[in-house]
Write a protein that holds these residues in place. Structure first.
Motif, mmCIF file in Angstrom:
data_model
loop_
_atom_site.group_PDB
_atom_site.id
_atom_site.type_symbol
_atom_site.label_atom_id
_atom_site.label_comp_id
_atom_site.label_asym_id
_atom_site.label_seq_id
_atom_site.Cartn_x
_atom_site.Cartn_y
_atom_site.Cartn_z
ATOM 1 N N GLN B 104 0.821 -1.212 0.000
ATOM 2 C CA GLN B 104 0.000 0.000 0.000
ATOM 3 C C GLN B 104 0.856 1.264 0.000
ATOM 4 O O GLN B 104 0.565 2.216 -0.704
ATOM 5 C CB GLN B 104 -0.935 0.002 1.211
ATOM 6 N N VAL B 108 0.850 1.405 -4.091
ATOM 7 C CA VAL B 108 -0.501 1.904 -4.339
ATOM 8 C C VAL B 108 -0.564 3.428 -4.221
ATOM 9 O O VAL B 108 -1.000 4.110 -5.146
ATOM 10 C CB VAL B 108 -1.523 1.242 -3.386
ATOM 11 N N ALA B 137 -9.891 3.542 -3.513
ATOM 12 C CA ALA B 137 -10.228 2.376 -2.699
ATOM 13 C C ALA B 137 -10.076 1.102 -3.525
ATOM 14 O O ALA B 137 -9.601 0.074 -3.017
ATOM 15 C CB ALA B 137 -11.656 2.496 -2.171
ATOM 16 N N HIS B 138 -10.443 1.163 -4.808
ATOM 17 C CA HIS B 138 -10.275 -0.011 -5.672
ATOM 18 C C HIS B 138 -8.802 -0.349 -5.870
ATOM 19 O O HIS B 138 -8.439 -1.528 -5.948
ATOM 20 C CB HIS B 138 -10.949 0.223 -7.028
ATOM 21 N N ALA B 140 -6.422 0.137 -3.673
ATOM 22 C CA ALA B 140 -5.987 -0.521 -2.431
ATOM 23 C C ALA B 140 -6.522 -1.948 -2.376
ATOM 24 O O ALA B 140 -5.809 -2.880 -1.976
ATOM 25 C CB ALA B 140 -6.471 0.275 -1.219
ATOM 26 N N ASN B 144 -4.685 -5.802 -1.934
ATOM 27 C CA ASN B 144 -5.017 -6.796 -0.902
ATOM 28 C C ASN B 144 -5.452 -8.130 -1.502
ATOM 29 O O ASN B 144 -4.972 -9.187 -1.103
ATOM 30 C CB ASN B 144 -6.147 -6.273 -0.004
ATOM 31 N N VAL B 145 -6.394 -8.077 -2.450
ATOM 32 C CA VAL B 145 -6.922 -9.319 -3.027
ATOM 33 C C VAL B 145 -5.791 -10.080 -3.714
ATOM 34 O O VAL B 145 -5.638 -11.297 -3.552
ATOM 35 C CB VAL B 145 -8.075 -9.019 -4.011
ATOM 36 N N PHE B 148 -3.470 -11.616 -0.895
ATOM 37 C CA PHE B 148 -4.065 -12.691 -0.098
ATOM 38 C C PHE B 148 -4.218 -13.974 -0.907
ATOM 39 O O PHE B 148 -3.987 -15.067 -0.401
ATOM 40 C CB PHE B 148 -5.465 -12.290 0.417
ATOM 41 N N PHE B 149 -4.667 -13.830 -2.181
ATOM 42 C CA PHE B 149 -5.004 -15.031 -2.940
ATOM 43 C C PHE B 149 -3.920 -15.390 -3.949
ATOM 44 O O PHE B 149 -4.196 -16.017 -4.954
ATOM 45 C CB PHE B 149 -6.395 -14.877 -3.558
#
Lengths: 316, 209
Positions: B104, B108, B137-138, B140, B144-145, B148-149
């Motif tokens: 971030q 980002v 926000a998208h 950020a 994250n997505v 994580f994945f």
């Protein structure tokens, strides 16, 4: 062997410098509170290992008290948007070099530096390569900025303070929540909730067991803010007794997909502050929960995919 | 969790939660403070991310965000959807290879969010503040997505080792490679779902002229 110690010292010096700069910033009516907050944080990074457990606890309490009284936002001297546009034209794409150096040097440390041994001992602590690499990368980027873009280091730290004040107390929240997780473990909160959960769910069918496990992982992760804390509790409470023992499911696929179901919960919770609240502050969003709002639909859809997937592959 | 609903400083809430659960678990208040202090000290590494802020701040001062915007406007195919989807994919792939790329504070804020905003400005007249916030926000969320994945595909990541260790304690031998292979279907689904949502979001941005 180089461990994490020097990186903590670097962070301590940075926060210490920010505290001094805060104290001198007359544009901030709460400058003494900011100076105190970042100053105490510098003490934690520089001397945390010598303060003792209770000493560290009291330090945290004082930091929280200062933050609760309210921090201000300093206004370091910075450039105007027009000056920045001119400067961007002047430097051209060279301006990207230090920015790209940050991930590249971190990756370099992870791949190359960890392979270097001196007299049979590793040059850098293999368990900490990413963090040591990050420290090295930040220093590299600062030096590149000084050489290529004529940005003085002191000015850079003051600009860092501008971003730090934008975060304010949110900067410390992720670390506080990690510490809270440790206290939860000592107090046995996880096991207590797990016992309640495993008694509450019906163990009738395979589908019910899968739904209870995946949904439980997501919800429990949302409460704890961390899938790692949820995994042992839910797997002992629901996963192993029902899915594996009773219905003879595959524990490996179940665990892998169960952990990922927990990550769906991470996307939805303010407890995972470093992923969800910190970026909202960093990007100046009006809504503190703006990032979470964007992530919730993805989390729900992906959790449903995980349930179907788990049901399909675990009972092969 | 309840504390976040009330409008109290979250740091106070965390301390209160620690005291409440510790005392309920049979500890003295002083022991809870000491346990919290110990854990706070051991978890200092969590906050090391902030080391990037001086470098990022200096680059912003020199016009990094402005340069990123100018560059994006020049690239013809660049749109909110393409920037965010490509970033999502690159983040997933690098993290799956165990490479610490993205984040971030380091990607980002200085690059991805300004690029996405500039691409939207080039196509939509009079972007509102709410739309700007939604684009950020998208950006950020894509970070994250993606992280994580993608991370569980990497064999040596903490969560895979945690699962292996936990199963071993319960008498089950798990091959880390098997665990990481089972992370791939969810990773593919995460990309499909989230990229689809980004495209949908970008379309709606374009329509509200």
């Amino acid at each position: 062997m180089i461990g994490i110690g020097p990186v903590y010292v670097l962070a301590g010096l940075m926060f210490g410098a920010m505290a001094l700069m805060s104290a001198r910033d007359r544009s901030n009516p709460r400058r003494w509170r900011n100076a105190g907050f970042w100053g105490l944080y510098a003490v934690s990074f520089l001397f945390g290992d010598f303060l003792g457990d209770l000493g560290n606890g009291i330090l945290v309490l004082v930091m929280v008290a200062v933050a609760a009284a309210g921090l201000g936002i300093g206004r370091p001297q910075t450039t105007t948007p027009d000056e920045r546009r001119l400067s961007a034209r002047k430097f051209g794409n060279a301006i990207f070099a230090p920015a790209l150096a940050i991930p590249l040097v971190t990756i370099f440390a992870a791949l190359v530096l960890r392979q270097i041994f001196i007299a049979g001992r590793p040059l850098i602590d293999p368990a900490q390569t990413t963090l040591i690499g990050l420290g090295l990368a930040c220093v590299t980027a600062l030096v590149m900025g000084r050489v290529l873009l004529k940005q003085r280091i002191i000015a850079a730290v003051d600009e860092g303070r501008r971003l730090m004040d934008l975060l304010g107390w949110a900067a410390v929240l992720p670390q506080m929540l990690s510490a809270l997780g440790a206290v939860f473990t000592i107090a046995g909160v996880g096991t207590a909730i797990g016992q309640v959960a495993s008694q509450a769910i019906p163990g009738g069918s395979r589908a019910a067991a899968v739904i209870a496990y995946a949904l439980g992982m997501a919800l429990f992760t949302a409460v704890m803010g961390n899938a790692f804390a949820a995994f042992p509790v839910l797997t002992i409470g629901i996963g192993l007794p029902l899915i594996v023992m009773k219905f003879h499911g595959d524990p490996v696929a179940m665990s892998a997909i169960g952990m990922l179901s927990g990550f769906c919960g991470t996307l939805t919770t303010p407890m995972a502050a470093n992923f969800n609240l910190v970026p909202a502050a960093l990007l100046g969003l009006k809504n503190r929960y703006g990032v979470i709002a964007v992530q919730i639909p993805t989390a729900i859809l992906l959790l449903m995919v995980n349930m179907v997937l788990m049901y399909a592959v675990v009972f092969r | 969790m309840l504390g976040f609903a009330a409008r109290v400083n979250p740091l106070l809430v965390v301390i209160a939660a620690a005291l409440a659960s510790g005392i309920a678990g049979g500890l003295e208040p002083g022991a809870v403070i000491a346990a919290f202090g110990k854990a706070f000290n051991e978890n200092r590494y969590v906050s090391l991310t902030w080391l990037v802020l001086p470098a990022i701040g200096a680059l912003e001062r020199a016009g990094l965000q402005q340069r990123a915007r100018e560059l994006i406007v020049k690239i013809r195919g660049a749109s909110v959807a393409s920037i965010l989807c490509i970033y999502l994919l690159v983040r997933q792939i690098t993290v799956a290879l165990g490479l610490p790329f993205g984040g971030q504070a380091s990607m980002v804020r200085p690059l991805i969010a300004p690029m996405a905003e500039a691409a939207a400005e080039a196509r939509v007249d009079g972007l509102t503040d709410a739309q700007r916030d939604a684009i950020r926000a998208h950006a950020a969320a894509a970070d994250n997505v993606g992280a994580f994945f993608g991370e569980d595909i990497f064999v040596a990541i903490g969560s895979i080792l945690l699962i292996k260790g936990f199963l071993a304690q319960n008498g089950i031998t798990a091959d880390p490679l098997q665990l990481s292979l089972w992370a791939i279907p969810t990773a593919v689904a995460a990309f499909a779902i989230h990229a689809g949502r980004i495209v949908f979001f970008a379309r709606r941005l374009g329509r509200r002229r």
